[in-house]
Scaffold this active site. Structure first.
Site, PDB file in Angstrom:
ATOM      1  N   SER A   1       0.853  -1.192   0.000  1.00 19.18           N
ATOM      2  CA  SER A   1       0.000   0.000   0.000  1.00 19.18           C
ATOM      3  C   SER A   1       0.885   1.238   0.000  1.00 19.18           C
ATOM      4  O   SER A   1       1.633   1.477   0.956  1.00 19.18           O
ATOM      5  CB  SER A   1      -0.880   0.021   1.248  1.00 19.18           C
ATOM      6  OG  SER A   1      -1.414   1.321   1.402  1.00 19.18           O
TER       7      SER A   1
ATOM      8  N   MET B   1     -12.076   4.314  -0.758  1.00 19.64           N
ATOM      9  CA  MET B   1     -12.722   4.551   0.535  1.00 19.64           C
ATOM     10  C   MET B   1     -13.310   5.948   0.417  1.00 19.64           C
ATOM     11  O   MET B   1     -12.817   6.926   0.992  1.00 19.64           O
ATOM     12  CB  MET B   1     -11.699   4.443   1.666  1.00 19.64           C
ATOM     13  CG  MET B   1     -11.275   3.001   1.947  1.00 19.64           C
ATOM     14  SD  MET B   1      -9.720   2.885   2.844  1.00 19.64           S
ATOM     15  CE  MET B   1      -8.577   3.113   1.494  1.00 19.64           C
TER      16      MET B   1
ATOM     17  N   GLY C   1      -0.957   1.522   9.464  1.00 17.51           N
ATOM     18  CA  GLY C   1      -0.264   1.302  10.727  1.00 17.51           C
ATOM     19  C   GLY C   1      -1.133   0.859  11.888  1.00 17.51           C
ATOM     20  O   GLY C   1      -0.721   0.948  13.042  1.00 17.51           O
TER      21      GLY C   1
ATOM     22  N   GLY D   1      -9.118   3.954   6.873  1.00 14.54           N
ATOM     23  CA  GLY D   1      -8.811   5.363   7.098  1.00 14.54           C
ATOM     24  C   GLY D   1      -7.354   5.646   7.388  1.00 14.54           C
ATOM     25  O   GLY D   1      -6.881   6.740   7.096  1.00 14.54           O
TER      26      GLY D   1
ATOM     27  N   ASP E   1      -4.702   3.515  -2.095  1.00 12.00           N
ATOM     28  CA  ASP E   1      -5.791   3.824  -1.160  1.00 12.00           C
ATOM     29  C   ASP E   1      -6.338   5.227  -1.397  1.00 12.00           C
ATOM     30  O   ASP E   1      -5.631   6.222  -1.225  1.00 12.00           O
ATOM     31  CB  ASP E   1      -5.271   3.726   0.281  1.00 12.00           C
ATOM     32  CG  ASP E   1      -5.100   2.282   0.719  1.00 12.00           C
ATOM     33  OD1 ASP E   1      -6.030   1.486   0.513  1.00 12.00           O
ATOM     34  OD2 ASP E   1      -4.025   1.957   1.267  1.00 12.00           O
TER      35      ASP E   1
ATOM     36  N   MET F   1     -11.351  -5.928   4.861  1.00 16.98           N
ATOM     37  CA  MET F   1     -10.571  -5.037   5.719  1.00 16.98           C
ATOM     38  C   MET F   1     -10.318  -5.730   7.060  1.00 16.98           C
ATOM     39  O   MET F   1     -11.246  -6.244   7.682  1.00 16.98           O
ATOM     40  CB  MET F   1     -11.346  -3.741   6.003  1.00 16.98           C
ATOM     41  CG  MET F   1     -11.577  -2.820   4.821  1.00 16.98           C
ATOM     42  SD  MET F   1     -10.104  -2.101   4.090  1.00 16.98           S
ATOM     43  CE  MET F   1      -9.266  -1.399   5.492  1.00 16.98           C
TER      44      MET F   1
ATOM     45  N   HIS G   1      -1.038  -1.245  -4.385  1.00 17.93           N
ATOM     46  CA  HIS G   1      -2.320  -0.975  -3.715  1.00 17.93           C
ATOM     47  C   HIS G   1      -2.437   0.531  -3.496  1.00 17.93           C
ATOM     48  O   HIS G   1      -1.565   1.153  -2.886  1.00 17.93           O
ATOM     49  CB  HIS G   1      -2.387  -1.743  -2.397  1.00 17.93           C
ATOM     50  CG  HIS G   1      -3.722  -1.636  -1.726  1.00 17.93           C
ATOM     51  ND1 HIS G   1      -4.814  -2.362  -2.121  1.00 17.93           N
ATOM     52  CD2 HIS G   1      -4.141  -0.877  -0.679  1.00 17.93           C
ATOM     53  CE1 HIS G   1      -5.862  -2.071  -1.358  1.00 17.93           C
ATOM     54  NE2 HIS G   1      -5.472  -1.153  -0.473  1.00 17.93           N
TER      55      HIS G   1
ATOM     56  N   HIS H   1      -8.325   1.070  -4.274  1.00 16.57           N
ATOM     57  CA  HIS H   1      -9.254   0.786  -3.172  1.00 16.57           C
ATOM     58  C   HIS H   1      -9.942   2.098  -2.817  1.00 16.57           C
ATOM     59  O   HIS H   1      -9.347   2.971  -2.180  1.00 16.57           O
ATOM     60  CB  HIS H   1      -8.440   0.212  -1.991  1.00 16.57           C
ATOM     61  CG  HIS H   1      -9.245  -0.002  -0.749  1.00 16.57           C
ATOM     62  ND1 HIS H   1      -8.655  -0.216   0.480  1.00 16.57           N
ATOM     63  CD2 HIS H   1     -10.584  -0.054  -0.543  1.00 16.57           C
ATOM     64  CE1 HIS H   1      -9.604  -0.396   1.384  1.00 16.57           C
ATOM     65  NE2 HIS H   1     -10.779  -0.290   0.789  1.00 16.57           N
TER      66      HIS H   1
ATOM     67  N   MET I   1      -8.899   7.989  -0.175  1.00 15.05           N
ATOM     68  CA  MET I   1      -9.714   8.414   0.981  1.00 15.05           C
ATOM     69  C   MET I   1     -10.181   9.842   0.746  1.00 15.05           C
ATOM     70  O   MET I   1      -9.420  10.687   0.251  1.00 15.05           O
ATOM     71  CB  MET I   1      -8.883   8.345   2.255  1.00 15.05           C
ATOM     72  CG  MET I   1      -8.282   6.964   2.498  1.00 15.05           C
ATOM     73  SD  MET I   1      -7.445   6.903   4.080  1.00 15.05           S
ATOM     74  CE  MET I   1      -6.654   5.298   3.986  1.00 15.05           C
TER      75      MET I   1
ATOM     76  N   ASP J   1      -6.568  -6.595   3.966  1.00 11.82           N
ATOM     77  CA  ASP J   1      -5.974  -5.257   3.978  1.00 11.82           C
ATOM     78  C   ASP J   1      -5.981  -4.694   5.392  1.00 11.82           C
ATOM     79  O   ASP J   1      -7.047  -4.425   5.950  1.00 11.82           O
ATOM     80  CB  ASP J   1      -6.802  -4.366   3.028  1.00 11.82           C
ATOM     81  CG  ASP J   1      -6.231  -2.966   2.887  1.00 11.82           C
ATOM     82  OD1 ASP J   1      -5.167  -2.690   3.446  1.00 11.82           O
ATOM     83  OD2 ASP J   1      -6.871  -2.160   2.185  1.00 11.82           O
TER      84      ASP J   1
ATOM     85  N   SER K   1       2.730  -0.420   6.056  1.00  7.16           N
ATOM     86  CA  SER K   1       3.840  -0.191   6.989  1.00  7.16           C
ATOM     87  C   SER K   1       4.852  -1.315   6.969  1.00  7.16           C
ATOM     88  O   SER K   1       6.059  -1.071   7.020  1.00  7.16           O
ATOM     89  CB  SER K   1       3.300  -0.061   8.414  1.00  7.16           C
ATOM     90  OG  SER K   1       2.105   0.646   8.427  1.00  7.16           O
TER      91      SER K   1
HETATM   92  C1  DX5 Z   1      -6.392   1.364   5.456  1.00  9.94           C
HETATM   93  C2  DX5 Z   1      -5.906   1.059   4.045  1.00  9.94           C
HETATM   94  C3  DX5 Z   1      -4.798   0.089   3.999  1.00  9.94           C
HETATM   95  C4  DX5 Z   1      -3.562   0.528   4.710  1.00  9.94           C
HETATM   96  C5  DX5 Z   1      -2.811  -0.679   5.146  1.00  9.94           C
HETATM   97  O1  DX5 Z   1      -7.563   2.106   5.405  1.00  9.94           O
HETATM   98  O2  DX5 Z   1      -6.964   0.549   3.245  1.00  9.94           O
HETATM   99  O3  DX5 Z   1      -4.489  -0.286   2.667  1.00  9.94           O
HETATM  100  O4  DX5 Z   1      -2.736   1.333   3.940  1.00  9.94           O
HETATM  101  O5  DX5 Z   1      -1.708  -0.232   5.859  1.00  9.94           O
HETATM  102  P1  DX5 Z   1      -0.964  -1.139   6.933  1.00  9.94           P
HETATM  103  O6  DX5 Z   1      -0.391  -2.299   6.197  1.00  9.94           O
HETATM  104  O7  DX5 Z   1       0.044  -0.200   7.495  1.00  9.94           O
HETATM  105  O8  DX5 Z   1      -2.010  -1.559   7.931  1.00  9.94           O
HETATM  106 ZN    ZN Z   2      -6.483  -0.392   1.200  1.00 12.87          ZN
END
Ligand code: DX5
Ligand code: ZN
Length: 225
Positions: free
Chosen positions: A9, A70, A147, A144, A36, A139, A34, A68, A38, A177, A200
């Site tokens: 990600s 969101m 880490g 959101g 993300d 998920m 990946h 993805h 938001m 994820d 992370s």
């Molecule tokens: C969270 C995201 C994830 C996130 C995963 O809302 O959809 O893709 O970046 O990050 P880690 O691997 O750090 O949990």
């Molecule tokens: Zn994601």
């Protein structure tokens, strides 16, 4: 034998050097990027838009880009991300008034459709659309932020999702994820996942090639027979 895919990600990458970061994880053995998205509305954070996806393609990224969403609503974003070079686009069913139509729109735009389910969103969202998806994203944290800690209730849900996909001989990828790392990737694979998002665990742990090799080594091995 399951073919496992790793999807770093880029939320956790150094955004001031995003092109180089994506090049580096792909050279290190990652399979998908990946991405993300938001919107500070569906989730309380604001990240990447279609311009960034198009910029990565212009930079030369050829690997699948796994968008993805969101965000809500989703239909206009689907069109924009398809134009920007997305390969797969997944959205949360609560973010579309017409889930079937949005899935169809993704396919009509030339991308592979996916549904993303929050930790508290039931698998019943799949009831009438399971055969239309190429990706089911579960998920394992609340969406959101990167880490966060992996939520263990994802494991039985994954097993149920695997059964539902297998029952219709679906070839959809089952992606997990959030909070994935060296310590839990084997258990997540054992529960039925075949595609792993890690932010992370990869970007905060250089060198990437070593980290990605370690994640792969933790996955079940091929059956020699
Ligand atoms: C969270 C995201 C994830 C996130 C995963 O809302 O959809 O893709 O970046 O990050 P880690 O691997 O750090 O949990
Ligand atoms: Zn994601």
């Amino acid at each position: 034998m399951t073919d496992y895919l790793l999807a770093p990600s880029i939320l956790a990458a150094d955004h001031a050097r995003l092109g180089a970061e994506v090049d580096a994880v792909l050279a290190a053995g990652a399979d998908w990027v990946h991405f993300d998205v938001m919107d500070n509305h569906y989730v309380p954070n604001l990240t990447l838009g279609p311009m960034v996806c198009a910029a990565l393609r212009k930079h030369g990224v050829q690997a699948p880009i796994d968008v993805h969403l969101m965000a809500e609503p989703v239909d206009e974003l689907i069109r924009m991300f398809a134009d920007a070079g997305a390969s797969l686009i997944s959205f949360h069913p609560e973010a579309s008034r017409h889930v079937d139509r949005s899935l169809q729109l993704i396919r009509d735009c030339g991308c592979r459709p996916g549904l993303a389910l929050n930790p508290a969103s039931p698998l019943s969202h799949l009831d009438h659309v399971l055969d239309q998806i190429d990706l089911l994203l579960l998920m394992s944290v609340n969406p959101g932020f990167g880490g966060q800690k992996f939520l263990p209730q994802t494991l039985p849900k994954l097993q149920q999702a695997r059964q539902r996909l297998d029952a219709i001989d679906s070839r959809a990828r089952l992606e997990v994820d959030g909070g994935i790392g060296l310590k839990n990737i084997a258990a997540i694979a054992a529960a039925g996942a075949d595609t792993f998002v890690a932010g992370s665990a990869i970007f905060k742990t250089p060198p990437y090639a070593k980290t990605i090799a370690a994640l792969r080594a933790a996955l079940p091995k091929a059956d020699p027979s």
